[in-house]
Design an enzyme around this catalytic site. Structure first.
Site, PDB file in Angstrom:
ATOM      1  N   LYS A 205      59.698  -4.126  22.689  1.00 46.58           N
ATOM      2  CA  LYS A 205      58.748  -5.083  22.140  1.00 46.58           C
ATOM      3  C   LYS A 205      59.474  -6.409  21.955  1.00 46.58           C
ATOM      4  O   LYS A 205      60.465  -6.503  21.232  1.00 46.58           O
ATOM      5  CB  LYS A 205      58.208  -4.589  20.804  1.00 46.58           C
ATOM      6  CG  LYS A 205      57.257  -5.590  20.162  1.00 46.58           C
ATOM      7  CD  LYS A 205      56.567  -5.023  18.952  1.00 46.58           C
ATOM      8  CE  LYS A 205      55.665  -6.071  18.326  1.00 46.58           C
ATOM      9  NZ  LYS A 205      54.944  -5.540  17.173  1.00 46.58           N
ATOM     10  N   LYS A 260      55.823  -4.421  25.708  1.00 46.68           N
ATOM     11  CA  LYS A 260      54.876  -5.361  25.126  1.00 46.68           C
ATOM     12  C   LYS A 260      55.521  -6.726  25.009  1.00 46.68           C
ATOM     13  O   LYS A 260      56.651  -6.802  24.509  1.00 46.68           O
ATOM     14  CB  LYS A 260      54.506  -4.837  23.736  1.00 46.68           C
ATOM     15  CG  LYS A 260      53.571  -5.676  22.939  1.00 46.68           C
ATOM     16  CD  LYS A 260      53.358  -5.025  21.599  1.00 46.68           C
ATOM     17  CE  LYS A 260      52.506  -5.927  20.760  1.00 46.68           C
ATOM     18  NZ  LYS A 260      52.407  -5.436  19.408  1.00 46.68           N
TER      19      LYS A 260
END
Ligand code: PBG
Length: 340
Positions: A205, A260
């Site tokens: 992330k 992400k």
């Protein structure tokens, strides 16, 4: 590659021969996209019979639990795999220690119970992170200098994940990026008998500016102000580090890993899939959705075509599943057979 090299050169090989008619293009299409690959994010509001628009996410609303259940019936009927829940916590319930995060009667926990009762076939995934619950909008609890404390935060994340599992969550998804939290959550789940509860680790992330509309949607952006999350989320300049993160999370017991944002990180998805061959998901985040919506609203892009191209690109890069604000819309297009 070697096959292509052994082929006779033009004109014996004309690449366009296979592209000339639809049937043969479809016959050799390498990747597919169906509703079963999609996870729909949902913002959950307190109260009953309430919904609110979100300025930077046109077409997405914050919903009270009863309205969320109604929407989820349609999503399930259209074949969507799962819903990812994000509670919108009123300011008076936020605190320095984020106690609301593990309240058994909290919004996320209540929504999980309602969804698993009304729509049992739809997977329910919860976000394990403290940003909706802290007064400062960081994903963990902070010391006097504002630094997010890893091990102290992890203890609260474990309590949060357990409360989600108790409510019936199928998947708990730590999106906080603390070190060691996947292992700590796995051990606690096993100790309390939740051996079937899956962990989707937000392994790679990035500290991304593409999360802006999401932070407005859950109301953590204002609290965060000019602060950022680069002391725990990843540097967008790195990809070897993503492999290291994934290796750690798998060793700690993650069932699936997430990358992400999505489209700016296709190379990361590809490297992870090639290296580990484990279930890999991509999060097509709020800012990616907002960009497409803005261009479409101006008449600059054809929505159905750009959405399909964006999502098939994530699949081609190696994503098994995709979390996207377009999930409900794409599932409807597929049902209506209006997909390009
Ligand atoms: C926070 C969280 C974020 C998103 C999902 N969980 C934002 C952040 O890290 O600040 C972003 C999702 C999106 O932009 O769609 N734990």
């Amino acid at each position: 590659m070697s096959l292509d090299n052994s082929r006779a050169p033009f004109p014996a090989t004309r690449m366009r021969r296979m592209r000339r008619q639809r049937f043969s293009r479809d016959l050799v299409r390498e990747h597919s996209l169906t509703a079963s690959h999609l996870i729909m994010p949902a913002f959950v509001l307190e109260g009953r019979d309430r919904s609110e628009d979100i300025a930077a996410l046109p077409g997405i609303q914050r919903l009270s639990v009863d309205r969320l259940v109604d929407a989820a019936q349609t999503w399930a009927a259209d074949g969507i795999a799962a819903v990812a829940l994000f509670p919108v916590v009123p300011r008076e319930k936020k605190s320095a220690q984020a106690e609301e995060a593990f309240n058994a009667e909290g919004l996320a926990q209540t929504a999980v119970r309602a969804l698993k009762t009304a729509v049992p076939g739809l997977g329910v995934m919860t976000d394990v992170a403290l940003d909706p619950f802290t007064i400062h909008g960081q994903d963990g609890i902070i010391d006097e200098s504002g630094y997010v404390m890893n091990d102290e935060t992890t203890e609260i994340l474990v309590r949060q994940a357990l409360s989600h599992a108790h409510a019936g969550a199928d998947i708990v998804a730590p999106s906080d990026m603390m070190d060691g939290r996947v292992g700590a959550i796995r051990r606690a789940l096993e100790a309390e008998g939740f051996r079937h509860t899956q962990i989707l680790a937000y392994a790679a992330k990035y500290a991304s500016a593409f999360y802006g509309p999401f932070r407005d949607a859950v109301g953590s952006g204002e609290a965060l102000g000019q602060a950022d999350k680069s002391t725990y989320q990843m540097d967008p300049a790195n990809s070897n580090e993503a492999l290291h993160e994934v290796a750690m999370d798998l060793k700690e017991g993650a069932d699936m890993v997430m990358v992400k944002p999505g489209l700016p990180y296709l190379d990361v998805i590809h490297r992870i899939k090639e290296t580990f061959q484990v279930p890999t998901l991509a999060y097509h985040v709020s800012g990616e959705y907002a960009m497409l919506k803005a261009a479409v609203a101006n008449g600059w892009l054809d929505e159905r075509k750009v959405v399909w191209e964006s999502l098939i690109a994530l699949r081609r890069a190696g994503a098994d599943g995709i979390v996207t604000y377009y999930a409900a819309t794409v599932a409807r297009w597929l049902r209506e057979r209006t997909q390009p």
